[in-house]
Design a protein around this motif. Structure first.
Motif, PDB file in Angstrom:
ATOM      1  N   PRO A 213      -1.670   9.406   1.854  1.00 52.12           N
ATOM      2  CA  PRO A 213      -2.486   8.288   2.344  1.00 52.12           C
ATOM      3  C   PRO A 213      -1.645   7.256   3.073  1.00 52.12           C
ATOM      4  CG  PRO A 213      -2.158   8.095  -0.020  1.00 52.12           C
ATOM      5  CD  PRO A 213      -1.579   9.416   0.377  1.00 52.12           C
ATOM      6  N   PHE A 214      -2.197   6.702   4.140  1.00 57.27           N
ATOM      7  CA  PHE A 214      -1.526   5.665   4.933  1.00 57.27           C
ATOM      8  C   PHE A 214      -2.462   4.475   5.018  1.00 57.27           C
ATOM      9  CE2 PHE A 214       0.081   3.344   8.498  1.00 57.27           C
ATOM     10  CZ  PHE A 214       1.434   3.646   8.582  1.00 57.27           C
ATOM     11  N   GLY A 215      -2.054   3.350   4.418  1.00 57.58           N
ATOM     12  CA  GLY A 215      -2.891   2.154   4.456  1.00 57.58           C
ATOM     13  C   GLY A 215      -2.275   1.046   3.639  1.00 57.58           C
TER      14      GLY A 215
ATOM     15  N   PHE B 166      12.836   7.919   3.776  1.00 56.61           N
ATOM     16  CA  PHE B 166      11.622   7.576   4.516  1.00 56.61           C
ATOM     17  C   PHE B 166      10.601   8.664   4.246  1.00 56.61           C
ATOM     18  CE2 PHE B 166       9.035   7.988   8.472  1.00 56.61           C
ATOM     19  CZ  PHE B 166       8.315   6.827   8.294  1.00 56.61           C
ATOM     20  N   GLY B 167       9.505   8.310   3.591  1.00 58.13           N
ATOM     21  CA  GLY B 167       8.539   9.318   3.185  1.00 58.13           C
ATOM     22  C   GLY B 167       7.104   8.948   3.486  1.00 58.13           C
ATOM     23  N   LEU B 168       6.868   8.260   4.611  1.00 60.15           N
ATOM     24  CA  LEU B 168       5.520   7.804   4.936  1.00 60.15           C
ATOM     25  C   LEU B 168       4.933   8.607   6.093  1.00 60.15           C
ATOM     26  CD1 LEU B 168       6.082   3.913   4.884  1.00 60.15           C
ATOM     27  CD2 LEU B 168       5.695   5.471   2.958  1.00 60.15           C
ATOM     28  N   ALA B 169       3.599   8.644   6.130  1.00 59.60           N
ATOM     29  CA  ALA B 169       2.817   9.083   7.300  1.00 59.60           C
ATOM     30  C   ALA B 169       2.661  10.593   7.451  1.00 59.60           C
ATOM     31  CB  ALA B 169       3.383   8.494   8.589  1.00 59.60           C
TER      32      ALA B 169
ATOM     33  N   GLY C 256       0.802  -1.211   0.000  1.00 60.75           N
ATOM     34  CA  GLY C 256       0.000   0.000   0.000  1.00 60.75           C
ATOM     35  C   GLY C 256       0.836   1.261   0.000  1.00 60.75           C
ATOM     36  N   MET C 257       2.096   1.156   0.499  1.00 62.31           N
ATOM     37  CA  MET C 257       2.981   2.317   0.583  1.00 62.31           C
ATOM     38  C   MET C 257       4.402   1.871   0.242  1.00 62.31           C
ATOM     39  SD  MET C 257       1.589   4.058   4.128  1.00 62.31           S
ATOM     40  CE  MET C 257       1.813   2.522   5.072  1.00 62.31           C
ATOM     41  N   LEU C 258       5.060   2.643  -0.583  1.00 55.73           N
ATOM     42  CA  LEU C 258       6.429   2.330  -0.992  1.00 55.73           C
ATOM     43  C   LEU C 258       7.275   3.592  -0.882  1.00 55.73           C
ATOM     44  CD1 LEU C 258       8.563   0.471  -2.328  1.00 55.73           C
ATOM     45  CD2 LEU C 258       7.613   1.164  -4.550  1.00 55.73           C
ATOM     46  N   SER C 259       8.373   3.500  -0.163  1.00 56.03           N
ATOM     47  CA  SER C 259       9.270   4.642   0.010  1.00 56.03           C
ATOM     48  C   SER C 259      10.628   4.273  -0.567  1.00 56.03           C
ATOM     49  CB  SER C 259       9.395   4.985   1.500  1.00 56.03           C
ATOM     50  OG  SER C 259      10.034   6.235   1.679  1.00 56.03           O
TER      51      SER C 259
ATOM     52  N   GLY D  37      -4.939  -4.959   5.314  1.00 53.96           N
ATOM     53  CA  GLY D  37      -6.144  -4.163   5.451  1.00 53.96           C
ATOM     54  C   GLY D  37      -6.576  -3.477   4.175  1.00 53.96           C
ATOM     55  N   HIS D  38      -7.474  -2.511   4.340  1.00 49.24           N
ATOM     56  CA  HIS D  38      -7.989  -1.754   3.208  1.00 49.24           C
ATOM     57  C   HIS D  38      -8.412  -0.375   3.678  1.00 49.24           C
ATOM     58  CE1 HIS D  38     -11.550  -3.955   4.866  1.00 49.24           C
ATOM     59  NE2 HIS D  38     -12.025  -2.732   4.874  1.00 49.24           N
ATOM     60  N   GLY D  39      -8.409   0.559   2.730  1.00 51.42           N
ATOM     61  CA  GLY D  39      -8.726   1.945   3.060  1.00 51.42           C
ATOM     62  C   GLY D  39      -7.483   2.683   3.525  1.00 51.42           C
ATOM     63  N   SER D  40      -7.578   4.001   3.551  1.00 53.81           N
ATOM     64  CA  SER D  40      -6.436   4.833   3.932  1.00 53.81           C
ATOM     65  C   SER D  40      -6.861   5.905   4.912  1.00 53.81           C
ATOM     66  CB  SER D  40      -5.819   5.510   2.698  1.00 53.81           C
ATOM     67  OG  SER D  40      -5.265   4.557   1.821  1.00 53.81           O
ATOM     68  N   GLU D  41      -5.890   6.310   5.736  1.00 54.08           N
ATOM     69  CA  GLU D  41      -6.037   7.491   6.572  1.00 54.08           C
ATOM     70  C   GLU D  41      -4.986   8.490   6.114  1.00 54.08           C
ATOM     71  OE1 GLU D  41      -7.804   5.828  10.723  1.00 54.08           O
ATOM     72  OE2 GLU D  41      -5.667   5.504  10.407  1.00 54.08           O
ATOM     73  N   GLY D  42      -5.313   9.776   6.198  1.00 54.13           N
ATOM     74  CA  GLY D  42      -4.417  10.783   5.670  1.00 54.13           C
ATOM     75  C   GLY D  42      -4.677  11.024   4.198  1.00 54.13           C
TER      76      GLY D  42
END
Length: 475
Positions: free
Chosen positions: A443-445, A435-438, A428-431, A451-456
């Motif tokens: 989007p974070f998910g 480090f470029g997450l959150a 769901g996220m690739l950096s 899981g499914h869906g994202s926050e942010g």
């Protein structure tokens, strides 16, 4: 704060006498207690959220944004108090807790702006007399379940996202870290968010989920936590046709090609692996290093891990705190013993640190066979696996081997290698190369079992909105 439940605009200790102990992970000692909500308290929260929803949903996005921005500023003013509470109850170093608490205002601000950008659209019709439009409306009252590893950082997204969309919320906070959660909710209260819009409860997790999710008041469920619990809550929500956002566990690959700089990447890898004592859902666990760079990377990585300073949050220079639960110490020892028994090489660490609190040494295992438990189970602790690979295809095959798909990291200066990771790594996220997450605007998910869906990001508010199609004929 002793009355830690917040229901219909009032702080309360609840209607019962049950309470849970709150521990300091650095000492193992009890430092307080948290009241457990009873069924009558949950019914009050449901009634409050249901009663407040129509008025909050009807509040303009402009006015919701004003109140959220005020909440954000209050959160910034209270960030140090929240950070101290995070460190005391969760155990992470104060520097990390300050980053978490200090970011709460930014998350709220982002959602405040997204509230004003929740645009619908016009669909060109086939007849000149017909107007076709899509309107985005709040889904309804939300039940949100948040974890202890980032107590403020995780829950602030759920509360701010729900409120920005026009939803009311009942937040079930983690019993391990109640004070910082209550301080966060107090920011919304002091900003003037109407009674019933935000509610906070603590208690026996299974009891609260079984009471809230089936309720006809609740229209949406948001959960951050383990895969097994996520499966259970997801099945419960599906039985009652409730929408869900599930941010579950991970087992992130950290792919290092032989053209990467071993010194720089090993420093970044140690920082990512051992922050919050490895208790991070997006934390890298499988460090996959191309053969030509393997020995140099492993030596640097192990040396930097050994050099980390462990201790209580308030001690100067501390870089890694304790695990959040005593039971996690045995879990870490079991993972190490199993890996070594399967033929892995213990490079450093592998044991409890000290005799007070729940500290475990930063641990590095090398050449770990796939038969070891840690190669398939999320350790959620300070254990890193460093294995070698030969080709791009081999690295991507190992990255995708597990059913997890939350986060992944990759390091190379060759475009064909980075392109292969972008195209083929299932996550769901690739950096890549940093480090470029959150961040609030991203989007974070995850996907697959993560899981499914994202926050942010703009995706975060969409999780709390539902489209209404309108076709109107004029004349």
């Amino acid at each position: 704060m002793t009355d830690l439940l917040f229901i219909d605009g009032q702080w309360t200790a609840g209607s019962g006498t049950r309470r849970g102990d709150v521990f300091n992970p650095a000492t193992g000692g009890v430092i307080g207690s948290v009241p457990f909500a009873e069924a009558v308290d949950l019914d009050r929260a449901l009634a409050a959220a249901g009663r407040a929803f129509p008025g909050w949903a009807a509040t303009s996005a402009h006015d919701r944004a004003i109140l959220l921005k005020k909440s954000a500023n209050i959160a910034r003013d209270n960030a140090e108090e929240m950070a101290q509470a995070i460190s005391r109850e969760q155990g992470k170093p104060l520097s990390e807790a300050r980053m978490e608490a200090g970011g709460a205002g930014d998350h709220i601000d982002w959602y405040a702006e997204e509230a004003r950008r929740s645009y619908g659209r016009i669909i060109p019709s086939r007849a000149p007399q017909v107007m076709q439009s899509v309107i985005l409306e709040p889904v309804g009252p939300v039940a949100a379940f948040s974890p202890w590893n980032f107590p403020v950082g995780q829950l602030v997204r759920k509360i701010a996202g729900a409120l920005a969309a026009g939803c009311t919320i009942i937040a079930k906070g983690p019993e391990e870290t109640p004070t910082c959660i209550a301080l966060l909710v107090r920011c919304f209260e002091e900003a003037g968010i109407p009674a019933g819009v935000v509610n906070l409860v603590f208690g026996v997790p299974a009891e609260i989920s079984a009471h809230l999710i089936p309720s006809p008041v609740i229209r949406k469920v948001s959960f951050t936590g383990s895969v097994p619990v996520g499966r259970h809550l997801g099945a419960m929500a599906a039985t009652h046709l409730k929408r869900t956002t599930m941010e579950l566990g991970g087992h992130a690959p950290f792919i290092v090609f032989d053209d990467a700089d071993a010194e720089t990447v090993s420093s970044l890898g140690v920082g990512l692996k051992f922050r919050n004592a490895g208790q991070v859902c997006a934390s890298p666990t499988r460090f996959l290093v191309q053969e030509a760079l393997f020995d140099g990377f492993l030596a640097r990585f192990a040396q930097k891990a050994e050099a980390l300073t462990l201790g209580a949050a308030e001690e100067p220079g501390v870089q890694m705190g304790p695990l959040a639960h005593a039971r996690r110490l045995q879990a870490m020892q079991d993972y190490v013993a199993d890996a070594v028994a399967q033929g892995a090489r213990l490079v450093t660490g592998g044991a409890r640190h000290g005799n007070e609190g729940w500290f475990f040494q930063p641990t590095v295992l090398a050449d770990v066979p796939l038969s070891a438990r840690i190669m398939t189970e999320e350790p959620f602790g300070p254990i890193a696996v460093v294995n070698r690979f030969a080709t791009v295809e081999e690295a991507i095959g190992e990255a995708n081997r597990l059913p997890y798909g939350l986060a992944a990291f990759g390091f190379s200066n060759r475009i064909e290698r980075t392109h292969a990771m972008v195209r083929w790594v299932e996550t769901g996220m690739l950096s890549i190369n940093h480090f470029g997450l959150a961040a609030p605007e991203t989007p974070f998910g995850g996907i697959k079992d993560s899981g499914h869906g994202s926050e942010g990001g703009s995706e975060g508010i969409m999780a709390y909105l539902t489209p209404k199609f309108v076709s109107q004929r004029n004349g």
